[in-house]
Write a protein that holds these residues in place. Structure first.
Motif, PDB file in Angstrom:
ATOM      1  N   TYR A 214       0.829  -1.202   0.000  1.00 22.25           N
ATOM      2  CA  TYR A 214       0.000   0.000   0.000  1.00 22.25           C
ATOM      3  C   TYR A 214       0.866   1.256   0.000  1.00 22.25           C
ATOM      4  CZ  TYR A 214      -3.025   3.747   1.435  1.00 22.25           C
ATOM      5  OH  TYR A 214      -3.680   4.949   1.485  1.00 22.25           O
TER       6      TYR A 214
ATOM      7  N   ILE B 264      -7.673   6.013  -0.645  1.00 23.38           N
ATOM      8  CA  ILE B 264      -8.244   4.814  -1.262  1.00 23.38           C
ATOM      9  C   ILE B 264      -7.715   4.626  -2.689  1.00 23.38           C
ATOM     10  CG2 ILE B 264     -10.401   3.803  -2.115  1.00 23.38           C
ATOM     11  CD1 ILE B 264     -11.769   5.000   0.318  1.00 23.38           C
TER      12      ILE B 264
ATOM     13  N   CYS C 181      -5.310   1.787  -4.045  1.00 25.22           N
ATOM     14  CA  CYS C 181      -5.825   0.419  -4.114  1.00 25.22           C
ATOM     15  C   CYS C 181      -6.437   0.087  -5.471  1.00 25.22           C
ATOM     16  CB  CYS C 181      -6.879   0.200  -3.033  1.00 25.22           C
ATOM     17  SG  CYS C 181      -6.228   0.376  -1.372  1.00 25.22           S
TER      18      CYS C 181
END
Length: 102
Positions: free
Chosen positions: A19, A87, A90
């Motif tokens: 991430y 976000i 992702c």
């Protein structure tokens, strides 16, 4: 050629990024793979940024037409941008060549 399910995958070496690797690269136009050091390009889903801008403009227009207090609109817009920023890594899809925007 790409990950996209949850984390991006290098289009050259096919290794999945963490991430934080994806988050750091999400601010760059050309994404450099932390494993093979080759250039990757993000797919044309950057159009989601345009939709985000339209959504923010709609919030501002709603504030103008319906007298919604700015104290309600501004926190919603800020929270939306923060969530979108965290976000977004992702859902990056990586390609070996830059994709057309049309």
């Amino acid at each position: 050629m790409s990950g996209g399910e949850y984390m991006p995958t290098c289009s050259h070496c096919h290794r999945e990024w963490t991430y934080w690797q994806a988050f750091k690269q999400s601010f760059r136009l050309t994404k450099i793979c932390p494993f093979c050091r080759k250039e990757n390009y993000e797919g044309n889903q950057k159009q989601g940024g345009i939709y985000s801008l339209i959504l923010v403009l709609l919030f501002i227009l709603a504030n103008s037409f319906f007298d919604i207090p700015i104290a309600w609109v501004l926190p919603i817009v800020i929270i939306y941008f923060v969530l979108f920023t965290f976000i977004r890594p992702c859902f990056m899809k990586l390609y070996t060549k830059q994709q057309p925007y049309w």
